[in-house]
Design a protein around this motif. Structure first.
Motif, mmCIF file in Angstrom:
data_model
loop_
_atom_site.group_PDB
_atom_site.id
_atom_site.type_symbol
_atom_site.label_atom_id
_atom_site.label_comp_id
_atom_site.label_asym_id
_atom_site.label_seq_id
_atom_site.Cartn_x
_atom_site.Cartn_y
_atom_site.Cartn_z
ATOM 1 N N THR A 1 -10.416 5.591 11.282
ATOM 2 C CA THR A 1 -10.381 5.185 9.736
ATOM 3 C C THR A 1 -10.902 6.515 8.971
ATOM 4 O O THR A 1 -10.691 6.707 7.870
ATOM 5 C CB THR A 1 -10.966 4.053 9.045
ATOM 6 N N TYR B 1 -9.211 -2.024 0.540
ATOM 7 C CA TYR B 1 -8.387 -0.935 0.985
ATOM 8 C C TYR B 1 -8.656 0.065 0.027
ATOM 9 O O TYR B 1 -8.512 1.643 0.399
ATOM 10 C CB TYR B 1 -7.063 -1.286 1.144
ATOM 11 N N ASP C 1 -7.607 8.844 4.989
ATOM 12 C CA ASP C 1 -7.670 8.043 6.130
ATOM 13 C C ASP C 1 -7.619 8.977 7.478
ATOM 14 O O ASP C 1 -7.588 10.115 6.947
ATOM 15 C CB ASP C 1 -6.700 6.816 6.073
ATOM 16 N N ARG D 1 -4.246 -2.118 6.517
ATOM 17 C CA ARG D 1 -5.436 -1.725 5.451
ATOM 18 C C ARG D 1 -5.727 -0.446 6.065
ATOM 19 O O ARG D 1 -6.278 0.456 5.211
ATOM 20 C CB ARG D 1 -6.333 -2.703 5.605
ATOM 21 N N GLU D 2 -5.982 -0.181 7.327
ATOM 22 C CA GLU D 2 -6.772 0.885 7.946
ATOM 23 C C GLU D 2 -5.797 2.386 8.047
ATOM 24 O O GLU D 2 -6.307 3.435 7.985
ATOM 25 C CB GLU D 2 -7.320 0.578 9.121
ATOM 26 N N GLU E 1 0.743 -1.140 0.033
ATOM 27 C CA GLU E 1 0.036 -0.142 -0.026
ATOM 28 C C GLU E 1 1.031 1.126 0.074
ATOM 29 O O GLU E 1 0.294 2.301 0.142
ATOM 30 C CB GLU E 1 -1.011 -0.139 1.037
#
Length: 686
Positions: free
Chosen positions: A483, A657, A226, A377-378, A188
């Protein structure tokens, strides 16, 4: 400290520093390609050559040579200049002369150094080699013939991203950098490879051949895709944002940026709301601001305050949320909520919903428990910071929740809240690890809070933090990982149900007659009662707009001056880079205009006045871009019964994501990433 003399300038540097760092401390710029402050030393490119007195009479690579007390260094002697010119000649043996069509042109380290150390001819007459380009996925474009083998990309993917998918095969002139097998990069953080590549070998695939850097207007801002609040630079040409790059902030994102924040920029110009819409005869039709306001005012006429409600979305700025809260108060409504996911967050004390350790404070911790969260992912940048701490030395990490590859070793304790109970009563071995640590920390994710027993999980985690020494005067180890970029700011403003007010669940299903959605798209709009009149104020035609009776076009985060509070409670401000499209306006201005239309004018008419209102609502908004470290201020704990834990297992909070908000869902690039990566990720999870 060690004393070193660089070109007649005496400086003191920490023992263990290299000569290049000493030269930088003396204000001398040393050319380099392979050296990077956040990566291990490779010593590949040899561009950073210097001369050292009382050493063998040859140039030394300053990045790989440690300093000694009394060392005398020359950075611009005839030997050094000749050596650097020779190195540049070597580097350009195979490099193609394609600067006019290279996307790195204008911001290329090799171009800059060639101007300083290159010549107009070469002694090498052999044909240049050609290297096949690699397909690294939909984000990173490769032109590997330009590669100078600095290995920055390899070291970044292995050390920082924790995904060792890049490497070098063969040796000498046959050496090639790439994935060992043809595959897309699965990190990511892969977009950072573009930033650290000193030549045009790795560039942005979506941005290819779009613009030159000198054509762009650059605006400092803050990312909102995010809750990390990464510092970014928005590059625009005319009315269009063309790319987003990271800015340096050691306390938040260092110099990195997550892929979704970087590449979803093309979603800013698709599926946009640029005019008002009003539903007539069951169909949405274009309307003027006057007609839209009249439709809302007509519905409000005769409604009592308890039949009106408002929900703040995940991308909302603090100015628009305080304006909406004030508007609801003027209408006599206490029906407010910002928790679209139903997370059981206690807004009574900031300690209960903040990442109290701070992002930079992760590097001080010596034990970690992750509950119901997948930081990779977060919050990929926080995950990278945790990995950085893991690599720095012994750092036991345990997790409660679905097992996942977080790029570092995690001792998964189980996937049920019952593990929390065993940690609380001390029967689980990891409880002793937490108690033995000097600075332990816990991270509670939204996956642990957005469930029926979320309040109990939050209370249990707080109690565990108190039992294991996380809540002290000098150290605060309790952390909630959000998030949503708007969530902490909304809780700071008290955008939650007031006295006798209704939360989101109570407002749905006919709980209110008029529901105002401020960019709220992350809940099932089918749950809204059939008779509820929905006002959607936002910038994209997403889920909320599809259910709306009136649509008011707002501005995206790049199109307004907005205040945001990240997951650690740091107040930051984004700046207007381009103007909103069509008739769209900044959200707080829309609310101010509507309040005047219904003869309940809000008491602010400009940005200065509404920011004064923010400070009045909560003094934390007066403290921007700084985050004082506090110990624990409330040991009583959040509301909730720690023993009321259910047996239901934790579930991943973010399934995809790449598509978590209206902007990324409108992005063709993020859609391509979803198509490329999600089947692989689902297969790995199974």
């Amino acid at each position: 400290m060690v004393k070193v003399t660089v070109d007649g300038i005496e400086v003191e540097v920490p023992a263990g520093s290299n000569v290049l760092q000493a030269c930088e401390a003396a204000g001398k710029e040393i050319p380099r390609f392979c050296y990077h402050e956040r990566l291990s030393v490779a010593g590949n490119c040899r561009m950073c050559l210097v001369e050292i007195e009382k050493a063998p009479p040859k140039p030394f690579a300053s990045c790989a040579y440690p300093v000694n007390d009394g060392m005398v260094v020359h950075t611009d002697s005839p030997m050094v200049r000749k050596a650097r010119r020779g190195v540049m000649e070597f580097l350009l043996i195979n490099h193609p002369l394609d600067c006019p069509i290279c996307d790195q042109g204008g911001e290329c380290d090799l171009q800059d150094q060639a101007v300083a150390y290159g010549t107009d001819r070469s002694r090498y007459e052999e044909n240049k080699r050609a290297v096949k380009d690699k397909n690294l996925g939909p984000l990173v474009k490769t032109v590997m013939t330009r590669c100078i083998h600095c290995t920055r990309c390899i070291r970044f993917s292995t050390e920082v991203a924790g995904v060792p998918e890049l490497g070098a095969t063969a040796r000498g002139e046959s050496m090639e950098v790439g994935t060992y097998v043809e595959k897309a990069l699965t990190s990511e953080l892969s977009g950072n490879l573009i930033d650290i590549c000193p030549v045009g070998a790795l560039t942005s695939k979506p941005y290819a051949f779009v613009a030159r850097p000198w054509e762009l207007k650059k605006t400092d801002s803050v990312d909102v895709l995010d809750a990390v609040g990464a510092n970014i630079r928005v590059d625009a040409r005319g009315p269009e944002v063309l790319r987003i790059l990271p800015r340096l902030n050691e306390d938040v994102n260092e110099e990195w940026l997550a892929d979704k924040s970087r590449f979803s920029v093309d979603g800013l110009k698709r599926r946009r709301l640029d005019s008002c819409w009003v539903k007539r005869d069951g169909k949405l039709r274009k309307a003027s601001w006057q007609e839209a306001f009249e439709a809302i005012a007509a519905k409000l006429a005769g409604l009592s305050g308890d039949r009106v409600g408002a929900v703040a979305g995940n991308l909302a700025d603090a100015e628009s949320m305080v304006a909406l809260k004030d508007l609801m108060a003027a209408l006599g409504s206490a029906n407010l909520d910002c928790r679209q996911d139903g997370a059981a967050l206690d807004a009574s004390c900031r300690d209960f919903y903040n990442f109290n350790t701070s992002i930079a404070g992760i590097e001080e911790a010596d034990a970690l428990l992750i509950v119901g969260s997948n930081p990779r992912r977060e919050a990929p940048l926080i995950n990278a910071r945790i990995r950085k701490r893991v690599l720095a030395g012994p750092f036991p990490v345990a997790g409660i929740g679905p097992e996942a590859d977080l790029t570092y070793g995690v001792d998964w304790l189980g996937n049920a809240p019952a593990v929390l109970a065993s940690l609380l009563d001390g029967t689980h071995p990891f409880a002793a690890t937490l108690k033995a640590a000097n600075k332990p920390m816990i991270i509670v994710g939204q996956g642990a809070l957005a469930r029926p027993d979320g309040a109990a999980v939050l209370a249990a985690c707080w109690k565990l933090a108190a039992q294991t020494g996380m809540l002290g005067a000098e150290w605060h180890g309790f952390n909630v990982l959000h998030t949503a970029a708007s969530r902490v700011g909304a809780l700071d403003l008290g955008f939650v149900p007031g006295s006798k007010g209704k939360g989101l669940d109570a407002m749905l299903g006919g709980g209110v007659d008029l529901l105002w959605l401020l960019g709220a798209d992350e809940f099932d709009t089918a749950r809204i009662g059939a008779g509820t009149f929905v006002v959607y104020q936002g910038h994209h035609g997403d889920r909320g707009a599809a259910r709306a009776d009136v649509i008011l076009p707002g501005a995206a985060y790049t199109e307004k001056n907005g205040t945001y509070v990240n997951t650690e409670g740091r107040v930051q401000r984004g700046q207007l880079a381009v103007y909103p499209p069509g008739e769209a306006r900044e959200d707080w201005k829309i609310l101010r205009a509507f309040s005047g239309f219904i003869d309940k004018p809000l008491p602010y008419d400009n940005l200065t006045a509404i920011r004064a209102r923010l400070e009045q609502a909560n003094p934390v908004f007066a403290r921007t871009n700084v985050l004082p470290r506090f110990g624990c201020s409330d040991t009583a704990g959040p509301a909730g019964e720690p023993t009321a834990l259910s047996g239901a297992p934790f579930r991943p909070f973010i399934e995809n994501y790449y598509q978590t908000d209206p902007i990324s869902r409108a992005s063709p690039t993020m859609a391509e990433c979803t198509e490329t990566y999600m089947p692989t990720l689902r297969q790995a999870a199974e």
